[in-house]
Design a protein around this motif. Structure first.
Motif, PDB file in Angstrom:
ATOM      1  N   PRO A   1       0.692  -1.439   0.074  1.00 46.12           N
ATOM      2  CA  PRO A   1      -0.178  -0.017   0.299  1.00 46.12           C
ATOM      3  C   PRO A   1       0.789   1.321  -0.198  1.00 46.12           C
ATOM      4  O   PRO A   1       2.562   1.430   0.149  1.00 46.12           O
ATOM      5  N   LYS A   2       0.235   2.146  -0.469  1.00 48.17           N
ATOM      6  CA  LYS A   2       1.065   3.833  -0.137  1.00 48.17           C
ATOM      7  C   LYS A   2       1.141   3.905   1.131  1.00 48.17           C
ATOM      8  O   LYS A   2      -0.088   4.101   1.992  1.00 48.17           O
ATOM      9  N   LEU A   3       2.216   4.300   2.101  1.00 50.08           N
ATOM     10  CA  LEU A   3       2.259   5.086   3.002  1.00 50.08           C
ATOM     11  C   LEU A   3       2.525   6.233   3.172  1.00 50.08           C
ATOM     12  O   LEU A   3       3.776   6.616   2.559  1.00 50.08           O
ATOM     13  N   CYS A   4       2.440   7.034   4.221  1.00 49.47           N
ATOM     14  CA  CYS A   4       1.983   8.212   4.639  1.00 49.47           C
ATOM     15  C   CYS A   4       2.055   8.446   6.186  1.00 49.47           C
ATOM     16  O   CYS A   4       1.425   8.591   6.353  1.00 49.47           O
ATOM     17  N   GLY A   5       3.840   8.037   6.565  1.00 45.36           N
ATOM     18  CA  GLY A   5       3.317   7.807   8.044  1.00 45.36           C
ATOM     19  C   GLY A   5       3.676   6.950   9.105  1.00 45.36           C
ATOM     20  O   GLY A   5       4.476   6.499   9.069  1.00 45.36           O
ATOM     21  N   PHE A   6       2.709   6.538   7.995  1.00 45.75           N
ATOM     22  CA  PHE A   6       2.887   4.061   8.753  1.00 45.75           C
ATOM     23  C   PHE A   6       4.032   3.634   7.898  1.00 45.75           C
ATOM     24  O   PHE A   6       4.604   4.192   7.530  1.00 45.75           O
ATOM     25  N   HIS A   7       4.742   3.240   8.727  1.00 46.32           N
ATOM     26  CA  HIS A   7       5.963   2.121   8.347  1.00 46.32           C
ATOM     27  C   HIS A   7       5.423   0.253   7.915  1.00 46.32           C
ATOM     28  O   HIS A   7       5.099   0.271   9.593  1.00 46.32           O
ATOM     29  N   ALA A   8       6.270   0.079   7.596  1.00 51.61           N
ATOM     30  CA  ALA A   8       5.753  -1.473   7.417  1.00 51.61           C
ATOM     31  C   ALA A   8       7.056  -2.312   8.381  1.00 51.61           C
ATOM     32  O   ALA A   8       7.680  -1.696   8.834  1.00 51.61           O
ATOM     33  N   ASP A   9       6.357  -2.776   9.300  1.00 46.44           N
ATOM     34  CA  ASP A   9       7.272  -3.611   9.811  1.00 46.44           C
ATOM     35  C   ASP A   9       7.852  -4.547   9.664  1.00 46.44           C
ATOM     36  O   ASP A   9       8.030  -5.133   8.963  1.00 46.44           O
ATOM     37  N   THR A  10       9.780  -4.433   9.960  1.00 48.23           N
ATOM     38  CA  THR A  10      10.483  -5.908   9.912  1.00 48.23           C
ATOM     39  C   THR A  10      11.010  -6.753  10.407  1.00 48.23           C
ATOM     40  O   THR A  10      11.960  -7.187  10.093  1.00 48.23           O
ATOM     41  N   GLU A  11      10.511  -6.404  11.917  1.00 47.35           N
ATOM     42  CA  GLU A  11      10.276  -8.127  11.837  1.00 47.35           C
ATOM     43  C   GLU A  11      10.078  -9.054  11.681  1.00 47.35           C
ATOM     44  O   GLU A  11       8.830  -9.113  11.313  1.00 47.35           O
ATOM     45  N   GLU A  12      11.126  -9.651  11.917  1.00 55.93           N
ATOM     46  CA  GLU A  12      10.495 -11.374  11.023  1.00 55.93           C
ATOM     47  C   GLU A  12       9.426 -11.997  11.807  1.00 55.93           C
ATOM     48  O   GLU A  12       9.566 -11.944  13.114  1.00 55.93           O
ATOM     49  N   LYS A  13       8.451 -12.689  11.768  1.00 54.28           N
ATOM     50  CA  LYS A  13       7.455 -13.548  11.554  1.00 54.28           C
ATOM     51  C   LYS A  13       7.803 -14.975  11.451  1.00 54.28           C
ATOM     52  O   LYS A  13       8.605 -15.675  11.192  1.00 54.28           O
ATOM     53  N   THR A  14       8.372 -15.570  13.577  1.00 53.80           N
ATOM     54  CA  THR A  14       8.664 -17.228  13.784  1.00 53.80           C
ATOM     55  C   THR A  14       7.967 -18.231  13.628  1.00 53.80           C
ATOM     56  O   THR A  14       8.045 -19.044  13.639  1.00 53.80           O
ATOM     57  N   GLY A  15       6.495 -17.587  13.659  1.00 53.37           N
ATOM     58  CA  GLY A  15       5.675 -18.916  13.318  1.00 53.37           C
ATOM     59  C   GLY A  15       4.408 -18.037  13.117  1.00 53.37           C
ATOM     60  O   GLY A  15       3.845 -17.254  13.635  1.00 53.37           O
ATOM     61  N   HIS A  16       2.864 -19.095  13.014  1.00 51.30           N
ATOM     62  CA  HIS A  16       1.488 -18.773  13.370  1.00 51.30           C
ATOM     63  C   HIS A  16       0.997 -18.149  14.068  1.00 51.30           C
ATOM     64  O   HIS A  16      -0.092 -17.526  14.484  1.00 51.30           O
ATOM     65  N   LEU A  17       1.830 -18.411  15.460  1.00 52.82           N
ATOM     66  CA  LEU A  17       1.494 -17.357  16.901  1.00 52.82           C
ATOM     67  C   LEU A  17       2.146 -16.395  17.413  1.00 52.82           C
ATOM     68  O   LEU A  17       1.916 -15.982  18.391  1.00 52.82           O
ATOM     69  N   ASP A  18       3.310 -15.473  15.825  1.00 54.27           N
ATOM     70  CA  ASP A  18       3.554 -14.771  16.523  1.00 54.27           C
ATOM     71  C   ASP A  18       3.334 -13.767  15.641  1.00 54.27           C
ATOM     72  O   ASP A  18       3.558 -13.345  13.911  1.00 54.27           O
TER      73      ASP A  18
END
Length: 358
Positions: A237-254
């Motif tokens: 999406p177009k981000l204007c202030g929001f930022h994408a989370d750079t933390e890696e997901k470790t599993g479906h419960l993360d």
């Protein structure tokens, strides 16, 4: 159970007897995940998995648990592939009966789950499980089992068995569940035993031939069977202030990974999606105060939707799912989300987990 087909389940058991490799899967909410059991081995799901291992010792049996606490079949249909079906299961227990509301919307999303499981290439045998609120006897089983009957899928009801025995005085509620919903170890054991009784009854008549039922047309409007969950992996999406989370997901419960974060008033994010049904999934947090946001669909600010990140429960952060569009026109829609100004400072950031579209 009336007009139930046991062919898939019997075929699965016959392959287990012959020593084949099998995957036993579970899809549902917190009870399926194992909430309030002291160990994984004491959960109803793992006990049922253990039944398969012990009953068919020649088979190589694998375990997949796709339970996520506080989630409905609306979310379940969008994650069925990544959390269970990608492992090519041979047998699946499904339970959303205490998380879905008893209404036609969740009957439709539940049908989407059932159709997706039954039409998967591994042709899993499916059993529906109906857990219950022990203080009230409420669940969504009438709506869910109507779907099960339509597809000739068997179902096991806690409300019709354990709950009735509790009402008759065989147990008191506190023996089974400390909070009126999530079973303790004894409660999980009793739930597992009800499923195992059913499996034993099928195994006892394994040589009775069954016909594969004809896969019927949908019972509901069935808009959700092919629902997709859009995270940073699937859409930009177009981000204007929001930022994408750079933390890696470790599993479906993360849970709170692969999303977008808005921290201050005016931060915004803009999506364009082709769909007739849209929902947004965001975090409601117990870390108060939390940021709130406004959602505008197709530029119509007069019908804006408040996305409130403050959670009024105390059991933990919630993977909240907000319906935005249901059975609308299938076309390109715009979704704009903007962080609102607050009277207080230092609010917990707004975490947008995904869009779910169908």
């Amino acid at each position: 159970m009336k007009d139930v087909s046991l062919k898939r389940l019997k075929d699965c058991m016959k392959r287990a007897e012959e020593g084949e490799e099998l995957t036993i899967g579970f899809l549902g909410g917190s009870i399926t995940q194992g909430s309030l059991a002291t160990t994984m081995e004491n959960t109803y799901a793992y006990r049922v998995f253990t039944w398969w291992k012990q009953t068919f010792p020649k088979a190589n049996v694998h375990y997949v648990n796709g339970g996520i606490g506080g989630t409905t079949s609306h979310y379940g249909v969008s994650r069925a592939v990544t959390d269970v079906l990608m492992y090519q299961p041979d047998f699946i227990v499904v339970d959303f009966s205490v998380n879905d509301e008893a209404d036609i919307f969740f009957q439709e999303t539940y049908e989407g789950v059932v159709r997706k499981l039954l039409s998967w290439d591994s042709k899993p045998a499916v059993v529906l499980l109906n857990n219950v609120f022990y203080d009230t006897g409420l669940n969504a089983q009438e709506y869910h089992n109507e779907v099960g009957n339509w597809y000739q899928v068997p179902h096991v009801s806690v409300r019709d068995t354990i709950y009735q025995r509790m009402k008759a005085g065989e147990y008191i509620r506190e023996e089974l569940t400390p909070d009126g919903l999530h079973p303790n170890d004894k409660g999980h054991k009793l739930v597992a035993e009800e499923i195992e009784k059913f499996l034993e009854s099928v195994k006892a008549e394994l040589e009775v031939e069954e016909k594969e039922p004809v896969f019927p047309k949908a019972m509901t409007e069935n808009a959700y069977e092919n629902a997709k969950r859009l995270t940073i992996r699937e859409i930009s999406p177009k981000l204007c202030g929001f930022h994408a989370d750079t933390e890696e997901k470790t599993g479906h419960l993360d849970h709170f990974k692969n999303g977008w974060i808005g921290k201050k008033a005016g931060d915004s994010i803009h999506f364009e999606v082709t769909a007739s049904c849209i929902a947004v999934q965001y975090r409601k947090t117990i870390q108060l105060p939390a940021a709130r946001a406004e959602l505008v669909l197709d530029g119509d600010k007069e019908k804006s939707i408040l996305l409130d990140g403050n959670f009024d429960e105390d059991w933990g952060d919630c993977l909240y799912l907000e319906k935005v569009l249901h059975h609308g026109e299938k076309k390109i829609h715009t979704v704009d989300i903007t962080i609102l100004p607050e009277e207080v400072t230092d609010t917990t950031p707004f975490y947008l987990m995904s869009l779910i579209i169908a």
